[in-house]
Design a protein around this motif. Structure first.
Motif, PDB file in Angstrom:
ATOM      1  N   GLU A 101       0.812  -1.216   0.000  1.00 29.72           N
ATOM      2  CA  GLU A 101       0.000   0.000   0.000  1.00 29.72           C
ATOM      3  C   GLU A 101       0.849   1.271   0.000  1.00 29.72           C
ATOM      4  O   GLU A 101       0.329   2.372   0.178  1.00 29.72           O
ATOM      5  CB  GLU A 101      -0.937  -0.010   1.217  1.00 29.72           C
ATOM      6  N   THR A 102       2.151   1.109  -0.191  1.00 33.04           N
ATOM      7  CA  THR A 102       3.068   2.252  -0.202  1.00 33.04           C
ATOM      8  C   THR A 102       3.385   2.632  -1.641  1.00 33.04           C
ATOM      9  O   THR A 102       3.724   1.770  -2.462  1.00 33.04           O
ATOM     10  CB  THR A 102       4.374   1.908   0.536  1.00 33.04           C
ATOM     11  N   SER A 103       3.276   3.910  -1.958  1.00 32.27           N
ATOM     12  CA  SER A 103       3.491   4.356  -3.335  1.00 32.27           C
ATOM     13  C   SER A 103       4.951   4.229  -3.742  1.00 32.27           C
ATOM     14  O   SER A 103       5.858   4.258  -2.904  1.00 32.27           O
ATOM     15  CB  SER A 103       3.046   5.813  -3.491  1.00 32.27           C
ATOM     16  N   ILE A 104       5.160   4.099  -5.032  1.00 32.49           N
ATOM     17  CA  ILE A 104       6.527   4.046  -5.563  1.00 32.49           C
ATOM     18  C   ILE A 104       7.257   5.340  -5.252  1.00 32.49           C
ATOM     19  O   ILE A 104       8.455   5.335  -4.955  1.00 32.49           O
ATOM     20  CB  ILE A 104       6.502   3.784  -7.077  1.00 32.49           C
ATOM     21  N   ASP A 105       6.557   6.464  -5.267  1.00 30.96           N
ATOM     22  CA  ASP A 105       7.193   7.747  -4.937  1.00 30.96           C
ATOM     23  C   ASP A 105       7.746   7.735  -3.511  1.00 30.96           C
ATOM     24  O   ASP A 105       8.822   8.279  -3.245  1.00 30.96           O
ATOM     25  CB  ASP A 105       6.209   8.896  -5.092  1.00 30.96           C
ATOM     26  N   GLU A 106       7.014   7.095  -2.584  1.00 28.39           N
ATOM     27  CA  GLU A 106       7.499   6.999  -1.212  1.00 28.39           C
ATOM     28  C   GLU A 106       8.737   6.107  -1.127  1.00 28.39           C
ATOM     29  O   GLU A 106       9.661   6.388  -0.371  1.00 28.39           O
ATOM     30  CB  GLU A 106       6.393   6.465  -0.302  1.00 28.39           C
ATOM     31  N   PHE A 107       8.747   5.035  -1.902  1.00 25.91           N
ATOM     32  CA  PHE A 107       9.935   4.188  -1.948  1.00 25.91           C
ATOM     33  C   PHE A 107      11.135   4.964  -2.495  1.00 25.91           C
ATOM     34  O   PHE A 107      12.248   4.870  -1.965  1.00 25.91           O
ATOM     35  CB  PHE A 107       9.682   2.945  -2.819  1.00 25.91           C
ATOM     36  N   LEU A 108      10.899   5.725  -3.556  1.00 24.63           N
ATOM     37  CA  LEU A 108      11.995   6.500  -4.159  1.00 24.63           C
ATOM     38  C   LEU A 108      12.516   7.561  -3.196  1.00 24.63           C
ATOM     39  O   LEU A 108      13.737   7.787  -3.112  1.00 24.63           O
ATOM     40  CB  LEU A 108      11.510   7.158  -5.455  1.00 24.63           C
ATOM     41  N   CYS A 109      11.622   8.197  -2.458  1.00 26.72           N
ATOM     42  CA  CYS A 109      12.034   9.195  -1.469  1.00 26.72           C
ATOM     43  C   CYS A 109      12.903   8.561  -0.391  1.00 26.72           C
ATOM     44  O   CYS A 109      13.957   9.100  -0.027  1.00 26.72           O
ATOM     45  CB  CYS A 109      10.794   9.850  -0.859  1.00 26.72           C
ATOM     46  N   SER A 110      12.469   7.412   0.115  1.00 31.05           N
ATOM     47  CA  SER A 110      13.220   6.718   1.153  1.00 31.05           C
ATOM     48  C   SER A 110      14.585   6.290   0.638  1.00 31.05           C
ATOM     49  O   SER A 110      15.611   6.448   1.318  1.00 31.05           O
ATOM     50  CB  SER A 110      12.423   5.503   1.638  1.00 31.05           C
ATOM     51  N   TYR A 111      14.625   5.750  -0.565  1.00 30.07           N
ATOM     52  CA  TYR A 111      15.893   5.289  -1.141  1.00 30.07           C
ATOM     53  C   TYR A 111      16.841   6.458  -1.366  1.00 30.07           C
ATOM     54  O   TYR A 111      18.046   6.362  -1.097  1.00 30.07           O
ATOM     55  CB  TYR A 111      15.623   4.559  -2.456  1.00 30.07           C
ATOM     56  N   ASP A 112      16.294   7.569  -1.833  1.00 27.20           N
ATOM     57  CA  ASP A 112      17.150   8.723  -2.113  1.00 27.20           C
ATOM     58  C   ASP A 112      17.787   9.261  -0.837  1.00 27.20           C
ATOM     59  O   ASP A 112      18.990   9.537  -0.786  1.00 27.20           O
ATOM     60  CB  ASP A 112      16.325   9.816  -2.787  1.00 27.20           C
ATOM     61  N   LEU A 113      16.988   9.395   0.226  1.00 29.69           N
ATOM     62  CA  LEU A 113      17.506   9.990   1.454  1.00 29.69           C
ATOM     63  C   LEU A 113      18.328   9.015   2.286  1.00 29.69           C
ATOM     64  O   LEU A 113      19.312   9.401   2.921  1.00 29.69           O
ATOM     65  CB  LEU A 113      16.354  10.548   2.286  1.00 29.69           C
ATOM     66  N   ASN A 114      17.963   7.735   2.272  1.00 27.76           N
ATOM     67  CA  ASN A 114      18.661   6.763   3.114  1.00 27.76           C
ATOM     68  C   ASN A 114      19.849   6.094   2.442  1.00 27.76           C
ATOM     69  O   ASN A 114      20.700   5.526   3.127  1.00 27.76           O
ATOM     70  CB  ASN A 114      17.684   5.671   3.580  1.00 27.76           C
ATOM     71  N   VAL A 115      19.902   6.119   1.120  1.00 25.09           N
ATOM     72  CA  VAL A 115      20.965   5.409   0.396  1.00 25.09           C
ATOM     73  C   VAL A 115      21.769   6.352  -0.502  1.00 25.09           C
ATOM     74  O   VAL A 115      22.976   6.527  -0.326  1.00 25.09           O
ATOM     75  CB  VAL A 115      20.385   4.255  -0.451  1.00 25.09           C
ATOM     76  N   LEU A 116      21.094   6.972  -1.463  1.00 25.72           N
ATOM     77  CA  LEU A 116      21.816   7.764  -2.456  1.00 25.72           C
ATOM     78  C   LEU A 116      22.458   9.001  -1.853  1.00 25.72           C
ATOM     79  O   LEU A 116      23.498   9.466  -2.333  1.00 25.72           O
ATOM     80  CB  LEU A 116      20.878   8.155  -3.596  1.00 25.72           C
ATOM     81  N   SER A 117      21.866   9.536  -0.776  1.00 24.94           N
ATOM     82  CA  SER A 117      22.496  10.690  -0.122  1.00 24.94           C
ATOM     83  C   SER A 117      23.878  10.311   0.407  1.00 24.94           C
ATOM     84  O   SER A 117      24.837  11.092   0.307  1.00 24.94           O
ATOM     85  CB  SER A 117      21.621  11.204   1.016  1.00 24.94           C
ATOM     86  N   ALA A 118      23.999   9.108   0.963  1.00 30.18           N
ATOM     87  CA  ALA A 118      25.300   8.647   1.457  1.00 30.18           C
ATOM     88  C   ALA A 118      26.274   8.452   0.307  1.00 30.18           C
ATOM     89  O   ALA A 118      27.462   8.809   0.413  1.00 30.18           O
ATOM     90  CB  ALA A 118      25.133   7.341   2.233  1.00 30.18           C
ATOM     91  N   VAL A 119      25.788   7.909  -0.813  1.00 28.66           N
ATOM     92  CA  VAL A 119      26.652   7.717  -1.979  1.00 28.66           C
ATOM     93  C   VAL A 119      27.148   9.069  -2.490  1.00 28.66           C
ATOM     94  O   VAL A 119      28.344   9.236  -2.799  1.00 28.66           O
ATOM     95  CB  VAL A 119      25.905   6.959  -3.089  1.00 28.66           C
ATOM     96  N   ARG A 120      26.251  10.036  -2.589  1.00 30.70           N
ATOM     97  CA  ARG A 120      26.657  11.373  -3.045  1.00 30.70           C
ATOM     98  C   ARG A 120      27.764  11.944  -2.160  1.00 30.70           C
ATOM     99  O   ARG A 120      28.771  12.476  -2.647  1.00 30.70           O
ATOM    100  CB  ARG A 120      25.466  12.333  -3.021  1.00 30.70           C
ATOM    101  N   CYS A 121      27.549  11.866  -0.857  1.00 35.84           N
ATOM    102  CA  CYS A 121      28.516  12.453   0.076  1.00 35.84           C
ATOM    103  C   CYS A 121      29.856  11.722   0.024  1.00 35.84           C
ATOM    104  O   CYS A 121      30.924  12.353   0.062  1.00 35.84           O
ATOM    105  CB  CYS A 121      27.954  12.441   1.495  1.00 35.84           C
ATOM    106  N   VAL A 122      29.813  10.401  -0.072  1.00 39.34           N
ATOM    107  CA  VAL A 122      31.061   9.626  -0.147  1.00 39.34           C
ATOM    108  C   VAL A 122      31.827   9.979  -1.417  1.00 39.34           C
ATOM    109  O   VAL A 122      33.049  10.187  -1.382  1.00 39.34           O
ATOM    110  CB  VAL A 122      30.759   8.118  -0.088  1.00 39.34           C
ATOM    111  N   GLN A 123      31.132  10.021  -2.537  1.00 42.70           N
ATOM    112  CA  GLN A 123      31.813  10.329  -3.796  1.00 42.70           C
ATOM    113  C   GLN A 123      32.474  11.702  -3.750  1.00 42.70           C
ATOM    114  O   GLN A 123      33.610  11.879  -4.203  1.00 42.70           O
ATOM    115  CB  GLN A 123      30.820  10.253  -4.955  1.00 42.70           C
ATOM    116  N   ALA A 124      31.763  12.679  -3.176  1.00 36.86           N
ATOM    117  CA  ALA A 124      32.306  14.041  -3.117  1.00 36.86           C
ATOM    118  C   ALA A 124      33.430  14.167  -2.094  1.00 36.86           C
ATOM    119  O   ALA A 124      34.368  14.952  -2.271  1.00 36.86           O
ATOM    120  CB  ALA A 124      31.188  15.032  -2.793  1.00 36.86           C
ATOM    121  N   ALA A 125      33.341  13.385  -1.010  1.00 35.27           N
ATOM    122  CA  ALA A 125      34.314  13.512   0.083  1.00 35.27           C
ATOM    123  C   ALA A 125      35.538  12.632  -0.095  1.00 35.27           C
ATOM    124  O   ALA A 125      36.539  12.820   0.606  1.00 35.27           O
ATOM    125  CB  ALA A 125      33.635  13.161   1.415  1.00 35.27           C
TER     126      ALA A 125
END
Length: 269
Positions: A101-125
């Motif tokens: 019952e969870t929208s794909i947009d909610e999944f994408l939001c969670s993935y972006d903030l919990n996973v891809l944000s860390a990848v972005r920061c690691v790549q830049a740092a």
């Protein structure tokens, strides 16, 4: 003199919650802390509270889901300090809900903030951390190892973060960067038990409880922060709190059915 004295650390999600507590302990150890979070006003208020004279803090309002923001964040660190000794990826989001019952947009939001944000920061740092042979700390959860009912996309994103963390640990070992995953149970907070009330309104009462009803004691954030900093000093690969949860993870690897049975036994209905 402490291990952290005069080092430079970057903490995302630093304006509240565990990120704020971790930043406070780093400051107390004499570390220079770059505070990053989206809300500029909350960030400034946090800096004033933790470091009234501004000696040990530097605020950079940042949306860690935005590529350009993250690049500007690390450019600011380079210009201000010329070095970085530790990156703490604390920013994240948790949720309640049923997968079906969870929208794909909610999944994408969670993935972006919990996973891809860390990848972005690691790549830049990475260049700065390679120069200092510093630390990357990723904020996982017990849900990085074992899913529970009613937590929506949270477990999926935290499992993904654990996979990214493992790959980074192997990938960056040869250049001397320490990578650690922190997997705590529920962290004690003032709004525990009420923060998911709206999301869990159509779910069993246990869904709104810390850990979605898993029977583990809430962890004082100050204690967890101290463990994290000590874990960096010892260059540990992982912290799991409570440690007895490792038994559940081991059982789940041997048998999914057994693991589910144990999890049900330790979850309130």
């Amino acid at each position: 003199m402490t291990y952290w004295k005069d080092k430079v650390a970057l903490v995302t999600g630093a304006s509240q919650g565990f990120g704020k507590v971790l930043a406070q302990q780093l400051i107390q150890h004499g570390c220079h802390v770059v505070l990053a979070a989206r809300d500029e006003h909350k960030l400034s208020a946090t800096a004033s509270e933790l470091d009234a004279d501004g000696t040990h803090t530097y605020c950079v309002p940042t949306d860690v889901t935005n590529d350009d923001d993250v690049l500007r964040l690390l450019e600011s660190v380079q210009q201000k300090y010329g070095r970085l000794d530790a990156l703490f990826n604390i920013a994240g989001i948790s949720s309640r809900g049923l997968v079906c019952e969870t929208s794909i947009d909610e999944f994408l939001c969670s993935y972006d903030l919990n996973v891809l944000s860390a990848v972005r920061c690691v790549q830049a740092a990475r260049p700065l951390l390679e120069a200092s042979q510093g630390h990357i700390v990723n904020m996982g959860s017990l849900a990085s190892k074992s899913a529970s009912k009613f937590i929506g996309p949270y477990a999926a994103s935290k499992f993904a973060l654990a996979g990214i963390n493992h790959q980074l640990r192997l990938e960056l070992a040869d250049v001397g960067i320490h990578v650690m995953l922190v997997c705590p149970g529920p962290i004690a907070r003032e709004d525990a038990g009420t923060r998911y009330a709206q999301q869990a309104s159509d779910l069993p009462d246990s869904a709104a409880k810390p850990g979605a009803g898993v029977k583990v004691k809430a962890i004082p954030p100050q204690d967890l922060a101290a463990m994290v900093l000590k874990g960096c000093e010892k260059r540990q690969t992982e912290i799991v709190i409570p440690s007895k949860a490792r038994l559940l993870f081991a059982i789940s690897q041997l048998s999914g059915a057994w693991g589910d049975w144990v999890l049900r036994r330790f979850t309130s209905s």
